[in-house]
Motif scaffolding. Structure first.
Motif, PDB file in Angstrom:
ATOM      1  N   PRO A   1     -10.000  18.720  -7.417  1.00  0.00           N
ATOM      2  CA  PRO A   1     -10.724  18.354  -6.198  1.00  0.00           C
ATOM      3  C   PRO A   1     -10.968  16.844  -6.126  1.00  0.00           C
ATOM      4  O   PRO A   1     -11.327  16.210  -7.109  1.00  0.00           O
ATOM      5  CB  PRO A   1     -12.053  19.107  -6.345  1.00  0.00           C
ATOM      6  CG  PRO A   1     -11.759  20.224  -7.291  1.00  0.00           C
ATOM      7  CD  PRO A   1     -10.733  19.684  -8.245  1.00  0.00           C
ATOM      8  N   GLY A   2     -10.727  16.299  -4.943  1.00  0.00           N
ATOM      9  CA  GLY A   2     -10.988  14.882  -4.738  1.00  0.00           C
ATOM     10  C   GLY A   2      -9.824  13.973  -5.072  1.00  0.00           C
ATOM     11  O   GLY A   2      -9.841  12.783  -4.722  1.00  0.00           O
ATOM     12  N   SER A   3      -8.821  14.488  -5.743  1.00  0.00           N
ATOM     13  CA  SER A   3      -7.653  13.669  -6.099  1.00  0.00           C
ATOM     14  C   SER A   3      -6.347  14.377  -5.733  1.00  0.00           C
ATOM     15  O   SER A   3      -5.319  14.155  -6.354  1.00  0.00           O
ATOM     16  CB  SER A   3      -7.659  13.346  -7.599  1.00  0.00           C
ATOM     17  OG  SER A   3      -8.790  12.593  -7.961  1.00  0.00           O
ATOM     18  N   GLY A   4      -6.420  15.247  -4.740  1.00  0.00           N
ATOM     19  CA  GLY A   4      -5.254  16.046  -4.369  1.00  0.00           C
ATOM     20  C   GLY A   4      -4.044  15.234  -3.971  1.00  0.00           C
ATOM     21  O   GLY A   4      -2.923  15.542  -4.365  1.00  0.00           O
ATOM     22  N   ASP A   5      -4.254  14.163  -3.170  1.00  0.00           N
ATOM     23  CA  ASP A   5      -3.118  13.337  -2.756  1.00  0.00           C
ATOM     24  C   ASP A   5      -2.400  12.756  -3.969  1.00  0.00           C
ATOM     25  O   ASP A   5      -1.183  12.862  -4.103  1.00  0.00           O
ATOM     26  CB  ASP A   5      -3.593  12.180  -1.874  1.00  0.00           C
ATOM     27  CG  ASP A   5      -3.741  12.557  -0.412  1.00  0.00           C
ATOM     28  OD1 ASP A   5      -3.513  13.728  -0.064  1.00  0.00           O
ATOM     29  OD2 ASP A   5      -4.088  11.670   0.388  1.00  0.00           O
ATOM     30  N   ALA A   6      -3.167  12.115  -4.838  1.00  0.00           N
ATOM     31  CA  ALA A   6      -2.569  11.428  -5.986  1.00  0.00           C
ATOM     32  C   ALA A   6      -1.919  12.419  -6.949  1.00  0.00           C
ATOM     33  O   ALA A   6      -0.802  12.194  -7.424  1.00  0.00           O
ATOM     34  CB  ALA A   6      -3.634  10.601  -6.712  1.00  0.00           C
ATOM     35  N   ALA A   7      -2.607  13.513  -7.234  1.00  0.00           N
ATOM     36  CA  ALA A   7      -2.077  14.483  -8.191  1.00  0.00           C
ATOM     37  C   ALA A   7      -0.860  15.204  -7.632  1.00  0.00           C
ATOM     38  O   ALA A   7       0.136  15.412  -8.334  1.00  0.00           O
ATOM     39  CB  ALA A   7      -3.151  15.485  -8.585  1.00  0.00           C
ATOM     40  N   ALA A   8      -0.902  15.595  -6.354  1.00  0.00           N
ATOM     41  CA  ALA A   8       0.234  16.298  -5.747  1.00  0.00           C
ATOM     42  C   ALA A   8       1.439  15.375  -5.621  1.00  0.00           C
ATOM     43  O   ALA A   8       2.583  15.783  -5.872  1.00  0.00           O
ATOM     44  CB  ALA A   8      -0.155  16.862  -4.380  1.00  0.00           C
TER      45      ALA A   8
ATOM     46  N   ARG B   1      -0.562  10.030   4.747  1.00  0.00           N
ATOM     47  CA  ARG B   1      -1.258  10.690   3.661  1.00  0.00           C
ATOM     48  C   ARG B   1      -0.983  12.179   3.581  1.00  0.00           C
ATOM     49  O   ARG B   1      -1.206  12.803   2.570  1.00  0.00           O
ATOM     50  CB  ARG B   1      -2.759  10.452   3.798  1.00  0.00           C
ATOM     51  CG  ARG B   1      -3.367   9.980   2.513  1.00  0.00           C
ATOM     52  CD  ARG B   1      -4.658   9.258   2.713  1.00  0.00           C
ATOM     53  NE  ARG B   1      -4.540   7.900   2.221  1.00  0.00           N
ATOM     54  CZ  ARG B   1      -5.516   7.041   2.208  1.00  0.00           C
ATOM     55  NH1 ARG B   1      -6.693   7.371   2.662  1.00  0.00           N
ATOM     56  NH2 ARG B   1      -5.321   5.829   1.746  1.00  0.00           N
ATOM     57  N   SER B   2      -0.499  12.749   4.663  1.00  0.00           N
ATOM     58  CA  SER B   2      -0.208  14.180   4.649  1.00  0.00           C
ATOM     59  C   SER B   2       1.232  14.470   4.229  1.00  0.00           C
ATOM     60  O   SER B   2       1.651  15.607   4.213  1.00  0.00           O
ATOM     61  CB  SER B   2      -0.460  14.786   6.024  1.00  0.00           C
ATOM     62  OG  SER B   2       0.351  14.148   6.981  1.00  0.00           O
ATOM     63  N   GLU B   3       1.990  13.414   3.914  1.00  0.00           N
ATOM     64  CA  GLU B   3       3.398  13.615   3.534  1.00  0.00           C
ATOM     65  C   GLU B   3       3.626  13.302   2.063  1.00  0.00           C
ATOM     66  O   GLU B   3       2.906  12.500   1.482  1.00  0.00           O
ATOM     67  CB  GLU B   3       4.301  12.692   4.358  1.00  0.00           C
ATOM     68  CG  GLU B   3       4.282  12.971   5.841  1.00  0.00           C
ATOM     69  CD  GLU B   3       5.440  12.303   6.547  1.00  0.00           C
ATOM     70  OE1 GLU B   3       6.516  12.178   5.930  1.00  0.00           O
ATOM     71  OE2 GLU B   3       5.286  11.935   7.703  1.00  0.00           O
ATOM     72  N   PRO B   4       4.675  13.912   1.467  1.00  0.00           N
ATOM     73  CA  PRO B   4       5.046  13.549   0.094  1.00  0.00           C
ATOM     74  C   PRO B   4       5.772  12.218   0.093  1.00  0.00           C
ATOM     75  O   PRO B   4       6.307  11.800   1.076  1.00  0.00           O
ATOM     76  CB  PRO B   4       5.979  14.693  -0.321  1.00  0.00           C
ATOM     77  CG  PRO B   4       6.537  15.192   0.964  1.00  0.00           C
ATOM     78  CD  PRO B   4       5.484  14.992   2.007  1.00  0.00           C
TER      79      PRO B   4
ATOM     80  N   PRO C   1      -7.553   7.335  -6.293  1.00  0.00           N
ATOM     81  CA  PRO C   1      -7.201   7.006  -4.901  1.00  0.00           C
ATOM     82  C   PRO C   1      -5.819   7.530  -4.524  1.00  0.00           C
ATOM     83  O   PRO C   1      -4.920   7.622  -5.362  1.00  0.00           O
ATOM     84  CB  PRO C   1      -7.217   5.461  -4.889  1.00  0.00           C
ATOM     85  CG  PRO C   1      -8.001   5.062  -6.089  1.00  0.00           C
ATOM     86  CD  PRO C   1      -7.797   6.139  -7.111  1.00  0.00           C
ATOM     87  N   SER C   2      -5.675   7.843  -3.269  1.00  0.00           N
ATOM     88  CA  SER C   2      -4.372   8.290  -2.773  1.00  0.00           C
ATOM     89  C   SER C   2      -3.372   7.155  -2.871  1.00  0.00           C
ATOM     90  O   SER C   2      -3.680   6.013  -2.536  1.00  0.00           O
ATOM     91  CB  SER C   2      -4.484   8.751  -1.319  1.00  0.00           C
ATOM     92  OG  SER C   2      -3.191   9.020  -0.794  1.00  0.00           O
ATOM     93  N   PRO C   3      -2.155   7.443  -3.330  1.00  0.00           N
ATOM     94  CA  PRO C   3      -1.118   6.409  -3.385  1.00  0.00           C
ATOM     95  C   PRO C   3      -0.434   6.194  -2.026  1.00  0.00           C
ATOM     96  O   PRO C   3       0.436   5.340  -1.900  1.00  0.00           O
ATOM     97  CB  PRO C   3      -0.128   6.965  -4.398  1.00  0.00           C
ATOM     98  CG  PRO C   3      -0.240   8.433  -4.228  1.00  0.00           C
ATOM     99  CD  PRO C   3      -1.687   8.719  -3.910  1.00  0.00           C
ATOM    100  N   LEU C   4      -0.830   6.977  -1.038  1.00  0.00           N
ATOM    101  CA  LEU C   4      -0.171   6.937   0.269  1.00  0.00           C
ATOM    102  C   LEU C   4      -1.020   6.200   1.296  1.00  0.00           C
ATOM    103  O   LEU C   4      -2.245   6.330   1.298  1.00  0.00           O
ATOM    104  CB  LEU C   4       0.082   8.365   0.756  1.00  0.00           C
ATOM    105  CG  LEU C   4       0.878   9.255  -0.198  1.00  0.00           C
ATOM    106  CD1 LEU C   4       0.861  10.688   0.301  1.00  0.00           C
ATOM    107  CD2 LEU C   4       2.297   8.761  -0.323  1.00  0.00           C
ATOM    108  N   PRO C   5      -0.388   5.448   2.189  1.00  0.00           N
ATOM    109  CA  PRO C   5      -1.148   4.804   3.266  1.00  0.00           C
ATOM    110  C   PRO C   5      -1.705   5.869   4.210  1.00  0.00           C
ATOM    111  O   PRO C   5      -1.170   6.984   4.291  1.00  0.00           O
ATOM    112  CB  PRO C   5      -0.101   3.914   3.955  1.00  0.00           C
ATOM    113  CG  PRO C   5       1.217   4.505   3.591  1.00  0.00           C
ATOM    114  CD  PRO C   5       1.050   5.153   2.243  1.00  0.00           C
ATOM    115  N   PRO C   6      -2.779   5.538   4.903  1.00  0.00           N
ATOM    116  CA  PRO C   6      -3.456   6.545   5.761  1.00  0.00           C
ATOM    117  C   PRO C   6      -2.537   7.290   6.729  1.00  0.00           C
ATOM    118  O   PRO C   6      -2.677   8.491   6.905  1.00  0.00           O
ATOM    119  CB  PRO C   6      -4.488   5.716   6.520  1.00  0.00           C
ATOM    120  CG  PRO C   6      -4.768   4.557   5.631  1.00  0.00           C
ATOM    121  CD  PRO C   6      -3.463   4.248   4.953  1.00  0.00           C
ATOM    122  N   HIS C   7      -1.572   6.603   7.328  1.00  0.00           N
ATOM    123  CA  HIS C   7      -0.753   7.261   8.349  1.00  0.00           C
ATOM    124  C   HIS C   7       0.279   8.212   7.777  1.00  0.00           C
ATOM    125  O   HIS C   7       0.886   8.988   8.520  1.00  0.00           O
ATOM    126  CB  HIS C   7      -0.068   6.229   9.246  1.00  0.00           C
ATOM    127  CG  HIS C   7       0.962   5.399   8.557  1.00  0.00           C
ATOM    128  ND1 HIS C   7       0.633   4.388   7.670  1.00  0.00           N
ATOM    129  CD2 HIS C   7       2.322   5.441   8.583  1.00  0.00           C
ATOM    130  CE1 HIS C   7       1.730   3.830   7.217  1.00  0.00           C
ATOM    131  NE2 HIS C   7       2.775   4.457   7.740  1.00  0.00           N
TER     132      HIS C   7
END
Length: 200
Positions: A137-144, A197-200, A189-195
């Motif tokens: 939880p809280g690191s889903g973007d980075a971990a996924a 963030r929902s993509e791999p 933190p998410s490694p993806l830019p905001p626009h």
């Protein structure tokens, strides 16, 4: 312009993928697929544009098939969110091993961000992301994102220098270690830019 009656746009990718898997990725042609569909090569070309357009349709079909495999995963232990992620990782690498042409279609056929077919690839990502977020939880973007890159890399290495080892050797422990590492460092933190963030 509608497809000829013999070409069902909902089945086109899957049927083309069947041809590629039967003939081999380097050997299938648009003419082979047209023959399978019972249409002329010109008729097929008119609706897919070129080989790249057909590969995108095949990739979309293969991505749906992998997504169905993901949806077939079942939680074994309600208290072990990592086990669910491990199941998805296993299904991912085994799909690539057992169906290399379908996996190649997924990679090579991925459409540009503004293409309507992009949603199929995004749904696969969301399935993985949701399970990883539940485990970290809280690191889903980075971990996924890291898990996705790890699985792609593992598949490529298994085809090259590591080809003598089973593709899933040590996979379960590696996935659990990755998730444990992200939990220990969370929030990451998410490694993806905001626009994106929902993509791999």
């Amino acid at each position: 312009m509608p497809y000829p009656a013999q070409i069902d746009p909902q089945e086109l990718g899957a049927r083309a993928l069947t041809v590629a898997e039967a003939k081999g990725w380097e050997r299938w042609t648009l003419r082979d697929v047209a023959r399978e569909l019972g249409v002329t090569a010109n008729a097929l070309y008119r609706y897919v544009g070129d080989r790249a357009g057909l590969v995108m349709a095949m990739g979309e079909a293969a991505t749906r098939q992998l997504g169905q495999s993901f949806r077939g995963a079942r939680r074994v232990d309600a208290g072990d969110a990592d086990a669910f992620v491990v199941q998805l990782a296993r299904r991912y690498v085994r799909f690539a091993e057992r169906r290399p042409h379908a996996y190649r279609a997924i990679i090579e056929g991925k459409p540009p961000p503004d293409h309507p077919a992009r949603g199929t690839w995004m749904e696969l990502w969301r399935l993985m992301h949701a399970r990883v977020e539940a485990a970290v939880p809280g690191s889903g973007d980075a971990a996924a994102f890291t898990l996705w890159a790890f699985l792609h890399g593992r598949i490529e290495l298994a085809r090259g220098p590591g080809r003598l080892a089973a593709i899933d050797t040590g996979l379960d422990d590696a996935v659990r270690a990755l998730l444990a590492g992200f939990r220990a460092r969370s929030p990451v933190p998410s490694p993806l830019p905001p626009h994106v963030r929902s993509e791999p």
